[in-house]
Design a protein around this motif. Sequence first.
Motif, mmCIF file in Angstrom:
data_model
loop_
_atom_site.group_PDB
_atom_site.id
_atom_site.type_symbol
_atom_site.label_atom_id
_atom_site.label_comp_id
_atom_site.label_asym_id
_atom_site.label_seq_id
_atom_site.Cartn_x
_atom_site.Cartn_y
_atom_site.Cartn_z
ATOM 1 N N ASN A 44 -14.835 -46.558 4.956
ATOM 2 C CA ASN A 44 -13.638 -45.895 4.443
ATOM 3 C C ASN A 44 -12.986 -45.001 5.483
ATOM 4 O O ASN A 44 -11.763 -44.873 5.534
ATOM 5 C CB ASN A 44 -13.993 -45.090 3.188
ATOM 6 N N MET A 45 -13.778 -44.409 6.352
ATOM 7 C CA MET A 45 -13.227 -43.516 7.375
ATOM 8 C C MET A 45 -12.693 -44.255 8.606
ATOM 9 O O MET A 45 -11.830 -43.725 9.304
ATOM 10 C CB MET A 45 -14.293 -42.506 7.824
ATOM 11 N N LEU A 46 -13.177 -45.458 8.873
ATOM 12 C CA LEU A 46 -12.769 -46.180 10.085
ATOM 13 C C LEU A 46 -11.249 -46.299 10.259
ATOM 14 O O LEU A 46 -10.739 -46.031 11.343
ATOM 15 C CB LEU A 46 -13.415 -47.567 10.130
ATOM 16 N N PRO A 47 -10.497 -46.687 9.243
ATOM 17 C CA PRO A 47 -9.054 -46.851 9.463
ATOM 18 C C PRO A 47 -8.261 -45.549 9.503
ATOM 19 O O PRO A 47 -7.117 -45.538 9.972
ATOM 20 C CB PRO A 47 -8.592 -47.720 8.287
ATOM 21 N N VAL A 48 -8.844 -44.453 9.044
ATOM 22 C CA VAL A 48 -8.091 -43.206 8.868
ATOM 23 C C VAL A 48 -7.418 -42.705 10.149
ATOM 24 O O VAL A 48 -6.205 -42.443 10.136
ATOM 25 C CB VAL A 48 -8.983 -42.109 8.220
ATOM 26 N N PRO A 49 -8.123 -42.550 11.265
ATOM 27 C CA PRO A 49 -7.433 -42.048 12.464
ATOM 28 C C PRO A 49 -6.297 -42.965 12.927
ATOM 29 O O PRO A 49 -5.263 -42.498 13.396
ATOM 30 C CB PRO A 49 -8.524 -41.966 13.530
ATOM 31 N N PHE A 50 -6.491 -44.272 12.743
ATOM 32 C CA PHE A 50 -5.459 -45.221 13.151
ATOM 33 C C PHE A 50 -4.230 -45.129 12.244
ATOM 34 O O PHE A 50 -3.101 -45.243 12.713
ATOM 35 C CB PHE A 50 -6.024 -46.648 13.156
ATOM 36 N N ILE A 51 -4.464 -44.923 10.959
ATOM 37 C CA ILE A 51 -3.340 -44.759 10.030
ATOM 38 C C ILE A 51 -2.547 -43.518 10.402
ATOM 39 O O ILE A 51 -1.314 -43.563 10.509
ATOM 40 C CB ILE A 51 -3.844 -44.669 8.568
ATOM 41 N N ILE A 52 -3.243 -42.408 10.600
ATOM 42 C CA ILE A 52 -2.550 -41.159 10.940
ATOM 43 C C ILE A 52 -1.771 -41.311 12.243
ATOM 44 O O ILE A 52 -0.624 -40.881 12.342
ATOM 45 C CB ILE A 52 -3.560 -39.992 11.036
ATOM 46 N N ALA A 53 -2.375 -41.942 13.221
ATOM 47 C CA ALA A 53 -1.754 -42.033 14.547
ATOM 48 C C ALA A 53 -0.636 -43.069 14.629
ATOM 49 O O ALA A 53 0.343 -42.860 15.353
ATOM 50 C CB ALA A 53 -2.820 -42.345 15.595
ATOM 51 N N TYR A 54 -0.751 -44.183 13.887
ATOM 52 C CA TYR A 54 0.148 -45.306 14.144
ATOM 53 C C TYR A 54 1.020 -45.750 12.972
ATOM 54 O O TYR A 54 1.884 -46.601 13.158
ATOM 55 C CB TYR A 54 -0.652 -46.512 14.639
ATOM 56 N N ILE A 55 0.808 -45.225 11.765
ATOM 57 C CA ILE A 55 1.527 -45.770 10.615
ATOM 58 C C ILE A 55 3.048 -45.609 10.742
ATOM 59 O O ILE A 55 3.786 -46.498 10.328
ATOM 60 C CB ILE A 55 1.007 -45.194 9.273
ATOM 61 N N SER A 56 3.505 -44.514 11.315
ATOM 62 C CA SER A 56 4.953 -44.338 11.469
ATOM 63 C C SER A 56 5.538 -45.428 12.350
ATOM 64 O O SER A 56 6.593 -46.002 12.031
ATOM 65 C CB SER A 56 5.273 -42.961 12.051
#
Length: 151
Positions: A44-56
């Motif tokens: 569950n935590m694996l995608p979190v930093p990538f979402i925060i950094a790249y979702i925009s």
Amino acid sequence: MLEDILKTLVTAMLPILEIRGAIPVGVAAGMDPWTAFAIGFVGNMLPVPFIIAYISRIFIWLRGKHKKLDDFVTKMERRAHLKGQKVEKYGPLMLLIFVGIPLPGTGAWTGALIAALLNMRMKQALPCIFLGVLMAAAIITALTFGVIHII
């Protein structure tokens, strides 16, 4: 066993199921609740930093691809902004609570999306989401373990 670990890990990484689905999947596969808890938490935590950094950036890219994708992105942003209003009002603690209560529409993915759209710094958002996922995992593990003992 490796197949069950991967199934639990991938389930935890999926945006709708997340930790709510991963722990029951792991336990149903024969894992003890703490192993399912740990694997589900990591997944569950694996995608979190990538979402925060790249979702925009991903949203900008999707908007340019197709009208339906633009509509989807607009819908996702609108939902995140509505949920993010409480985080804006009450601060990072509300993000932790939002992620930690394992209900539909909450969780690490939505929490990370809210953090990104509110331009929260990674070092502020990650601990809140981390603790929220721990809280949700503890609740789901207790519920899963309780249901197994009742049956």
